[in-house]
Design an enzyme around this catalytic site. Structure first.
Site, PDB file in Angstrom:
ATOM      1  CD  GLU A 195      -5.724   1.597   1.815  1.00 16.61           C
ATOM      2  OE1 GLU A 195      -6.171   1.418   2.996  1.00 16.61           O
ATOM      3  OE2 GLU A 195      -6.122   1.963   1.058  1.00 16.61           O
ATOM      4  CB  CYS A 217      -4.199   8.842  -8.749  1.00 13.38           C
ATOM      5  SG  CYS A 217      -2.484   8.205  -8.332  1.00 13.38           S
ATOM      6  CB  CYS A 240      -0.657   5.891 -10.889  1.00 12.48           C
ATOM      7  SG  CYS A 240      -0.357   5.464  -9.199  1.00 12.48           S
ATOM      8  CG  ASN A 263      -4.703  -0.790  -2.910  1.00 15.63           C
ATOM      9  OD1 ASN A 263      -5.004  -1.776  -3.220  1.00 15.63           O
ATOM     10  ND2 ASN A 263      -5.689   0.365  -2.244  1.00 15.63           N
ATOM     11  CD  GLU A 290      -3.037   2.307 -10.654  1.00 19.58           C
ATOM     12  OE1 GLU A 290      -2.823   2.345  -9.271  1.00 19.58           O
ATOM     13  OE2 GLU A 290      -4.090   2.839 -10.906  1.00 19.58           O
ATOM     14  CB  CYS A 312      -1.268   3.629  -6.247  1.00 20.61           C
ATOM     15  SG  CYS A 312      -2.298   5.304  -5.902  1.00 20.61           S
TER      16      CYS A 312
HETATM   17  N1  THU Z   1      -5.438   3.649  -5.464  1.00 20.29           N
HETATM   18  C1  THU Z   1      -4.931   2.896  -6.382  1.00 20.29           C
HETATM   19  O1  THU Z   1      -4.179   1.839  -5.892  1.00 20.29           O
HETATM   20  N2  THU Z   1      -4.980   3.191  -7.651  1.00 20.29           N
HETATM   21  C2  THU Z   1      -5.431   4.432  -8.222  1.00 20.29           C
HETATM   22  O2  THU Z   1      -5.672   4.470  -9.371  1.00 20.29           O
HETATM   23  C3  THU Z   1      -6.462   5.061  -7.288  1.00 20.29           C
HETATM   24  C4  THU Z   1      -6.323   5.016  -6.003  1.00 20.29           C
HETATM   25  C5  THU Z   1      -5.832   3.309  -4.025  1.00 20.29           C
HETATM   26  C6  THU Z   1      -4.778   4.136  -3.045  1.00 20.29           C
HETATM   27  C7  THU Z   1      -5.675   3.763  -1.670  1.00 20.29           C
HETATM   28  O3  THU Z   1      -4.966   2.815  -1.244  1.00 20.29           O
HETATM   29  C8  THU Z   1      -7.051   3.510  -2.112  1.00 20.29           C
HETATM   30  O4  THU Z   1      -6.924   3.091  -3.462  1.00 20.29           O
HETATM   31  C9  THU Z   1      -8.043   4.726  -2.013  1.00 20.29           C
HETATM   32  O5  THU Z   1      -7.628   5.649  -2.576  1.00 20.29           O
END
Ligand code: THU
Length: 164
Positions: free
Chosen positions: A64, A112, A115, A62, A75, A73
């Site tokens: 940010e 999520c 994704c 991920n 994925e 994310c």
């Molecule tokens: N996140 C993912 O990378 N994958 C998921 O399936 C759930 C959430 C990340 C997004 C964000 O950077 C952090 O986790 C918190 O939500």
């Protein structure tokens, strides 16, 4: 009227030692990717590893951003990288793992909704199921046989009008 039930097979590995070698390897690679996440805001580090039909393994984490919605994310970062670099190659498996340095996560972290939608596109595009394995740093590991199992009634390209 009729009520239909949707059934999803969920494979639960209580111990990672139970994982087939290919999955264990893919999860270990995803774990190394999670450590490379750029997640200074959530401190929720997620890694993914996709095994492609050609045997290549593509990884991502991920990413940010201080403008929060601009992040992505693990994925989708990984799926888009895979499609950008190997545009005609089906995805066979994806392993996902989340780490939080502050608290040991023990419940498998599933992709999520956004994704799931993105992974579903590739599953439908290649008409080939993508197995999804998800885990936390500790605790059980879950596996489903397809993205469709995680996203029943998915919207897909087939709903759009046919091209002229
Ligand atoms: N996140 C993912 O990378 N994958 C998921 O399936 C759930 C959430 C990340 C997004 C964000 O950077 C952090 O986790 C918190 O939500």
């Amino acid at each position: 009227m009729e009520i239909k039930k949707l059934v999803t097979d969920l494979t639960v590995y209580e111990d990672r030692k139970e994982l087939p070698a290919e999955w264990y390897n893919l999860l270990s690679i995803a774990y190394e990717s999670a450590k490379k996440a750029y997640a200074p805001y959530s401190r929720f580090y997620v890694g993914a590893a996709i095994l492609l039909e050609n045997g290549e393994i593509v990884t991502g984490s991920n990413q940010e951003n201080c403008a929060y919605p601009s992040g992505l994310c693990a994925e989708r970062t990984t799926a888009f990288y895979a499609s950008a670099h190997y545009p005609n190659v089906a995805f066979k498996k994806i392993a996902i793992i989340a780490i939080n340095p502050q608290t040991k996560l023990t419940t498998p972290v599933p992709p999520c909704g956004a994704c799931r939608q993105v992974l579903s596109e590739y599953e439908q595009l290649f008409k080939s199921n993508i197995e999804v394995l998800f885990a936390a740093e500790e605790g059980p590991v879950y596996k489903v046989n397809s993205v469709g199992d995680l996203l029943p009634f998915s919207f897909g390209a087939d709903f759009l009008p046919a091209e002229d």
